[in-house]
Design a protein around this motif. Structure first.
Motif, PDB file in Angstrom:
ATOM      1  N   GLN B 162      38.715  17.976  17.689  1.00 37.62           N
ATOM      2  CA  GLN B 162      39.614  16.836  17.789  1.00 37.62           C
ATOM      3  C   GLN B 162      39.478  16.093  19.113  1.00 37.62           C
ATOM      4  N   ASN B 163      39.222  16.815  20.181  1.00 37.06           N
ATOM      5  CA  ASN B 163      39.132  16.173  21.505  1.00 37.06           C
ATOM      6  C   ASN B 163      37.737  16.338  22.089  1.00 37.06           C
ATOM      7  N   LEU B 164      36.756  16.110  21.269  1.00 39.55           N
ATOM      8  CA  LEU B 164      35.396  16.411  21.704  1.00 39.55           C
ATOM      9  C   LEU B 164      34.967  15.614  22.945  1.00 39.55           C
ATOM     10  N   ASP B 165      35.429  14.360  23.034  1.00 41.54           N
ATOM     11  CA  ASP B 165      35.060  13.557  24.211  1.00 41.54           C
ATOM     12  C   ASP B 165      35.494  14.239  25.494  1.00 41.54           C
ATOM     13  N   MET B 166      36.764  14.636  25.495  1.00 44.00           N
ATOM     14  CA  MET B 166      37.312  15.270  26.683  1.00 44.00           C
ATOM     15  C   MET B 166      36.620  16.608  26.954  1.00 44.00           C
ATOM     16  N   VAL B 167      36.485  17.407  25.893  1.00 42.22           N
ATOM     17  CA  VAL B 167      35.847  18.710  26.080  1.00 42.22           C
ATOM     18  C   VAL B 167      34.434  18.537  26.617  1.00 42.22           C
ATOM     19  N   SER B 168      33.684  17.627  26.033  1.00 42.67           N
ATOM     20  CA  SER B 168      32.290  17.531  26.465  1.00 42.67           C
ATOM     21  C   SER B 168      32.197  17.023  27.894  1.00 42.67           C
ATOM     22  N   THR B 169      33.137  16.156  28.292  1.00 41.48           N
ATOM     23  CA  THR B 169      33.101  15.684  29.687  1.00 41.48           C
ATOM     24  C   THR B 169      33.475  16.815  30.636  1.00 41.48           C
ATOM     25  N   GLN B 170      34.478  17.586  30.246  1.00 41.36           N
ATOM     26  CA  GLN B 170      34.859  18.717  31.105  1.00 41.36           C
ATOM     27  C   GLN B 170      33.730  19.734  31.224  1.00 41.36           C
ATOM     28  N   VAL B 171      33.087  20.009  30.095  1.00 39.13           N
ATOM     29  CA  VAL B 171      31.968  20.950  30.117  1.00 39.13           C
ATOM     30  C   VAL B 171      30.833  20.381  30.967  1.00 39.13           C
ATOM     31  N   LYS B 172      30.638  19.079  30.853  1.00 35.85           N
ATOM     32  CA  LYS B 172      29.578  18.438  31.635  1.00 35.85           C
ATOM     33  C   LYS B 172      29.808  18.624  33.136  1.00 35.85           C
ATOM     34  N   VAL B 173      31.047  18.453  33.561  1.00 31.33           N
ATOM     35  CA  VAL B 173      31.353  18.621  34.984  1.00 31.33           C
ATOM     36  C   VAL B 173      30.959  20.021  35.444  1.00 31.33           C
ATOM     37  N   LYS B 174      31.279  20.993  34.603  1.00 35.07           N
ATOM     38  CA  LYS B 174      30.941  22.375  34.979  1.00 35.07           C
ATOM     39  C   LYS B 174      29.429  22.585  34.994  1.00 35.07           C
ATOM     40  N   LEU B 175      28.756  22.013  34.003  1.00 35.05           N
ATOM     41  CA  LEU B 175      27.297  22.162  33.953  1.00 35.05           C
ATOM     42  C   LEU B 175      26.622  21.443  35.126  1.00 35.05           C
ATOM     43  N   MET B 176      27.239  20.317  35.537  1.00 31.96           N
ATOM     44  CA  MET B 176      26.692  19.595  36.693  1.00 31.96           C
ATOM     45  C   MET B 176      26.656  20.500  37.912  1.00 31.96           C
ATOM     46  N   GLU B 177      27.737  21.270  38.069  1.00 31.35           N
ATOM     47  CA  GLU B 177      27.780  22.190  39.211  1.00 31.35           C
ATOM     48  C   GLU B 177      26.728  23.283  39.063  1.00 31.35           C
ATOM     49  N   ASP B 178      26.574  23.801  37.846  1.00 25.73           N
ATOM     50  CA  ASP B 178      25.545  24.815  37.609  1.00 25.73           C
ATOM     51  C   ASP B 178      24.161  24.269  37.968  1.00 25.73           C
ATOM     52  N   PHE B 179      23.902  23.035  37.539  1.00 23.13           N
ATOM     53  CA  PHE B 179      22.586  22.445  37.774  1.00 23.13           C
ATOM     54  C   PHE B 179      22.334  22.196  39.259  1.00 23.13           C
TER      55      PHE B 179
END
Ligand SMILES: [Zn+2]
Ligand SMILES: [Zn+2]
Lengths: 164, 332
Positions: B162-179
């Motif tokens: 239902q909130n895929l936009d928000m989830v994917s952006t939040q996950v992206k922020v975390k992945l950005m840090e991993d990268f």
């Protein structure tokens, strides 16, 4: 010794090595270092915005997607300023650079730096507004305005260099 | 003859390239193109770094290596790695579990570039001994997937659908840090699809429809719902599923008169497998808002006037859904 000299001094202070297009063989170099400086400012702003995203994600704030959109805009803008526009530097060979064009170019350069700094400042304000959803929303809008302004300036500056 | 060290014609997807000759002569010409960095390594360690330009290798511009090789002017050994600073695209896909252990599959695209070539070479190339693009790309994809899996599993299935936009952006922020830890910049991530099993899609449908995750989660299967309502085993999934919203909404909406279960009618498309006893025409659908039978394919309910949202395949979908809970098709 009016407006241009003052602008020139202002730019030289921020962009060491800038000649203000005084020597024909250094026109491209002046263009390159100004763009480099502006791109650096945008890169810093983008990094700062990424810190904002991290905090926003942690706080579960509703502006995350909007902030991310701004981040993408800054990435595109940085790359446009740093690389893509280098394509027109060949035009420096062809255009007859007259006093008037140089004056306008210097004005654009000063405005470009100023607006890039305004983008940076808008990101700082956004970072500071994280706790309040309303002012955060306003900060996103303000940043978007500044980014658009910078885009328009780039278009205008390009027109001067291309000799339109 | 002067030794020329140059990455000629790098391919679209080439991230790194190792100069094949490890014996370098002083005075060699090093050509570094725009969007490239050349790095001198030895034994997996990074020594000197060159940006774009044409460089003649001298003891002055290779100070660290010169020190290492003991100050002699004879040829020395070093690995020269070129790193592309361009942006790359990668595809990913995998499986994980949500917070409530619902199995989910996901896939999409990500874009990245090298932001800190020295860190990148230290962490990935030297650190993992991966000296060609294929190995590096594989490593990055696996790293991305691992992070995606881990971060997605912190969310609930409702959030994902239902909130895929928000989830994917939040996950992206975390992945950005991993990268960032690898000297890479994750420019963007797009989740193109998420999917789950039939059983979870049905649960999801009713969780989203009723907003009552807890009640839905208490029912093990749709069949159990039917059984609890006193229907026979044969009174199928569809019927049970259709009754649930009223069942679950009752406490929340006391004002609404209890809707008779519209005397039969088929479940929405997708649940067509079974018909309640004495059902109406086989291809009839039911309004998920008022429970009355509606014409097949209707865009709104003629009884309650509610708009009926559908996926591209015609399945009735809950309000706000990003994906069809029946077939997984994207909605918009
Ligand atoms: Zn209805
Ligand atoms: Zn569907």
């Amino acid at each position: 010794m009016g407006k241009e000299t003052k602008l020139l001094e202002k730019i030289e202070l921020i962009v060491p090595g800038y000649h203000g297009y005084k020597k024909k063989e250094l026109l491209r170099e002046d263009d390159r270092i100004v763009r480099g400086k502006v791109a650096d400012i945008i890169a810093l702003a983008r990094k700062d915005l990424e810190r904002a995203m991290q905090r926003c994600a942690m706080l579960n704030c509703a502006q995350l997607v909007a902030i991310d959109t701004m981040r993408k805009k800054l990435i595109a803008l940085e790359s446009r300023i740093r690389h893509a526009e280098a394509g027109y530097s060949g035009y420096f060979d062809r255009i007859s650079v007259r006093e008037k064009e140089i004056e306008r170019l210097i004005e654009y350069d000063a405005k470009l730096i100023e607006t890039a700094q305004a983008v940076e400042a808008a990101v700082k304000r956004l970072n500071g507004a994280m706790a309040d959803p309303n002012s955060l929303g306003m900060a996103v809008f303000e940043l978007d305005d500044k980014v658009r302004e910078l885009e328009e300036l780039l278009d205008g500056r390009k027109r001067v260099i291309m000799g339109d | 003859m002067v030794q020329v060290i140059e990455w000629t014609n790098p391919g679209e997807d080439e991230i790194i390239w190792r100069y094949p000759n490890e014996v370098i002569k002083w005075g060699a010409q090093l050509i570094v193109h725009e969007y490239e960095v050349a790095i001198f390594m030895r034994d997996g360690k990074v020594y000197d770094v060159f940006g774009p330009g044409r460089h003649t290798l001298t003891t002055q511009n290779l100070p660290l290596l010169y020190k290492l090789v003991g100050g002699s002017n004879s040829p020395f050994k070093a690995t020269v790695i070129f790193v592309s600073m361009k942006q790359f695209q990668g595809r990913y896909g995998g499986e994980t579990q949500t917070r409530e252990l619902a199995p989910v599959k996901y896939y999409g695209v990500y874009w990245f570039k090298v932001s800190d070539p020295v860190l990148f070479l230290t962490e990935v190339v030297g650190g993992q001994s991966l000296y060609d693009t294929q190995d590096v790309t594989k490593f990055i994809r696996a790293y991305f997937n691992e992070g995606m899996m881990k971060h997605l599993s912190a969310y609930s299935i409702v959030d994902l659908f239902q909130n895929l936009d928000m989830v994917s952006t939040q996950v992206k922020v975390k992945l950005m840090e991993d990268f960032r830890r690898l000297g890479l910049e994750l420019v963007d991530v797009k989740i193109e699809g998420v999917n789950t099993t039939d059983e979870w899609r049905q649960r999801l449908f009713w969780i989203m429809q009723t907003g009552n995750a807890q009640a839905v989660m208490q029912m093990d299967t749709a069949k159990q719902v039917a059984a609890e309502l006193g229907k026979s085993e044969g009174a199928a999934i569809g019927a049970g599923m259709m009754i649930m919203p009223q069942l679950l909404q009752q406490p929340a909406q006391p004002a609404q008169p209890t809707q008779p279960y519209a005397g039969g009618g088929a479940p929405p498309a997708g649940y067509q497998g079974a018909q309640p006893a004495g059902a109406a025409q086989p291809n009839q659908e039911i309004c998920p808002y008022c429970g009355k039978p509606i014409p097949p394919g209707a865009r709104f309910c003629p009884y309650c006037g509610h708009e009926i949202k559908r996926c591209p395949n015609g399945h009735i979908v809950p309000e706000g859904a990003k994906f069809c809970p029946v077939c997984g098709a994207k909605i918009e």
